[in-house]
Enzyme design. Sequence first.
Site, PDB file in Angstrom:
ATOM      1  N   TYR A  33       0.864  -1.187   0.000  1.00  9.96           N
ATOM      2  CA  TYR A  33       0.000   0.000   0.000  1.00  9.96           C
ATOM      3  C   TYR A  33       0.897   1.233   0.000  1.00  9.96           C
ATOM      4  O   TYR A  33       1.863   1.295   0.753  1.00  9.96           O
ATOM      5  CB  TYR A  33      -0.892   0.000   1.244  1.00  9.96           C
ATOM      6  N   ASP A  50       9.408   2.851  -1.280  1.00 11.45           N
ATOM      7  CA  ASP A  50       8.446   3.493  -0.381  1.00 11.45           C
ATOM      8  C   ASP A  50       8.845   3.122   1.056  1.00 11.45           C
ATOM      9  O   ASP A  50       8.569   2.025   1.511  1.00 11.45           O
ATOM     10  CB  ASP A  50       7.034   3.014  -0.705  1.00 11.45           C
ATOM     11  N   LYS A 108       5.263   9.525   8.146  1.00  9.82           N
ATOM     12  CA  LYS A 108       5.123   9.012   9.509  1.00  9.82           C
ATOM     13  C   LYS A 108       6.193   9.562  10.480  1.00  9.82           C
ATOM     14  O   LYS A 108       6.111  10.698  10.924  1.00  9.82           O
ATOM     15  CB  LYS A 108       5.120   7.480   9.480  1.00  9.82           C
TER      16      LYS A 108
HETATM   17  P1  KE4 Z   1      -0.462   8.375   4.390  1.00 10.75           P
HETATM   18  O1  KE4 Z   1      -1.075   9.060   3.194  1.00 10.75           O
HETATM   19  O2  KE4 Z   1      -1.489   7.561   5.159  1.00 10.75           O
HETATM   20  O3  KE4 Z   1       0.310   9.350   5.299  1.00 10.75           O
HETATM   21  O4  KE4 Z   1       0.654   7.361   3.882  1.00 10.75           O
HETATM   22  C1  KE4 Z   1       0.302   6.389   2.930  1.00 10.75           C
HETATM   23  C2  KE4 Z   1       1.292   5.249   3.018  1.00 10.75           C
HETATM   24  C3  KE4 Z   1       2.279   5.153   2.061  1.00 10.75           C
HETATM   25  N1  KE4 Z   1       3.197   4.156   2.085  1.00 10.75           N
HETATM   26  C4  KE4 Z   1       3.183   3.223   3.084  1.00 10.75           C
HETATM   27  C5  KE4 Z   1       4.214   2.131   3.079  1.00 10.75           C
HETATM   28  C6  KE4 Z   1       2.194   3.283   4.098  1.00 10.75           C
HETATM   29  O5  KE4 Z   1       2.183   2.338   5.076  1.00 10.75           O
HETATM   30  C7  KE4 Z   1       1.229   4.310   4.074  1.00 10.75           C
HETATM   31  C8  KE4 Z   1       0.121   4.422   5.105  1.00 10.75           C
HETATM   32  N2  KE4 Z   1       0.032   3.363   6.066  1.00 10.75           N
HETATM   33  C9  KE4 Z   1      -1.280   3.131   6.643  1.00 10.75           C
HETATM   34  C10 KE4 Z   1      -1.118   1.977   7.644  1.00 10.75           C
HETATM   35  N3  KE4 Z   1      -0.960   0.749   7.013  1.00 10.75           N
HETATM   36  C11 KE4 Z   1      -1.862   4.337   7.261  1.00 10.75           C
HETATM   37  C12 KE4 Z   1      -3.028   4.089   8.192  1.00 10.75           C
HETATM   38  C13 KE4 Z   1      -4.319   4.607   7.638  1.00 10.75           C
HETATM   39  O6  KE4 Z   1      -4.548   4.489   6.410  1.00 10.75           O
HETATM   40  O7  KE4 Z   1      -5.125   5.130   8.454  1.00 10.75           O
END
Ligand code: KE4
Length: 429
Positions: A144, A239, A267
Amino acid sequence: MGRKMSAEIFKRAVKVIPGGVNSPVRALKAVGGKPIFIKRARGSKIYDVDGGMYIDYIGSWGPMILGHANPEVTSALKKAVENGTSYGAPTLLEVLLAEDVLEAFPSMDMVRFVNSGTEATMSAIRLARAYTGRDRIIKFEGCYHGHADSLLVKAGSGAATFGVPDSPGVPADIAKNTYTAVYNDLGSIKRILEKDPEGVACVIVEGVAGNMGVVKPKAGFLEGLRALTSQYKAILIMDEVMSGFRLCYGGAQKIYNITPDMTCLGKIIGGGLPVGAFGGRREIMEMLSPSGPVYQAGTLSGNPLAMTAGIITLKELKKKGVYERLTTLTDTLCMGISEIAKRRGIDCQVAVAGSMFTVFFNASPVKNYGDAKRSDLERFSAYFRMMTKNGIFIPPSQFEAVFVSLAHTKADMEKTLDAVDRSFKGLRG
Ligand code: KE4
């Protein structure tokens, strides 16, 4: 325990916010629960609006590696907020955090800050397309990278065929430019690149996968990916939104000794405030406006409060022994879980990478998303409910990573293992 206040707030929330939450996973639908509304957090503990206290292993999905309300971060933010909250003009703080990030990630010559991991990956892909003049991208099933249209795509009839939308609202015309390969399967990537040797702008990969649960790259996978992308002149985007500064002060690319062309972060670098970042080789990054023609912008990008939280967080992470402590805490917990599973006769795999891990309710090791999907989701949901009942707050999905912080203590580990034992005993019925 009845969470009366959470239930009341949830009733109000669903009237004004879709699903009552601002990010789907918080709704606890995957585990058949109702959202738990939080009042505050400090250190390794999080407190809900009904007075419930939990040892927190979600850690805001990764950012809170120092623990909640870290005193250094909090006092720096209190000072920073006295200077205002946003200017829409550059500050020294952005340069300081950029220098820290580039020092930790030598594969990057330059970096641009944004406000989320989604913005980081979306922008990195645009830049890769501009730099190569190609349209197609490759991602991996189960990885993701945020919710940009070209990343909400699943494999068509086969991995080497055009992608199809993985969400309503994603146009087929966009989805068809995204191929989906199989994580840890170099053959699946090779077949796509052989079929489309001059059409792939980039391959985006999680350094260590955390969004199908924790799945580490098997020996030679990332190296093979690096060789193939170089051979076909496709940009390799790593990523590291989750793995960056989580696995070590330099992310998966340092551990696996891989030099990607671009890296995405998020993060931890915001210390709990909204920050994402994407960076890479100078000749790629200088194509970005205003130094080049590729447009990307953001009202709050480089926000002074977020930069402050990021700078202090990285300063704390640079201190001696930090990652050894995180690893010791995590390994103690994970070995304890495996031992209890054996004793209680529970079939599970504990997949660990640095201070993140996943307990897969699965009889065999999980090497990709297909394996992960064969986990016992019912059993996971029951496990989640029992852990919460025992005061342990873990991610409400089998396909997520558990995060350990520097604020977790040996006593937390003991309490957690006790809760695991009760939960596993409960699973045996
Ligand atoms: P954000 O747009 O949520 O800040 O980041 C997206 C993203 C991009 N790349 C990786 C490897 C990620 O894990 C994420 C976001 N992770 C999720 C948890 N698996 C965020 C939690 C959520 O969607 O509320």
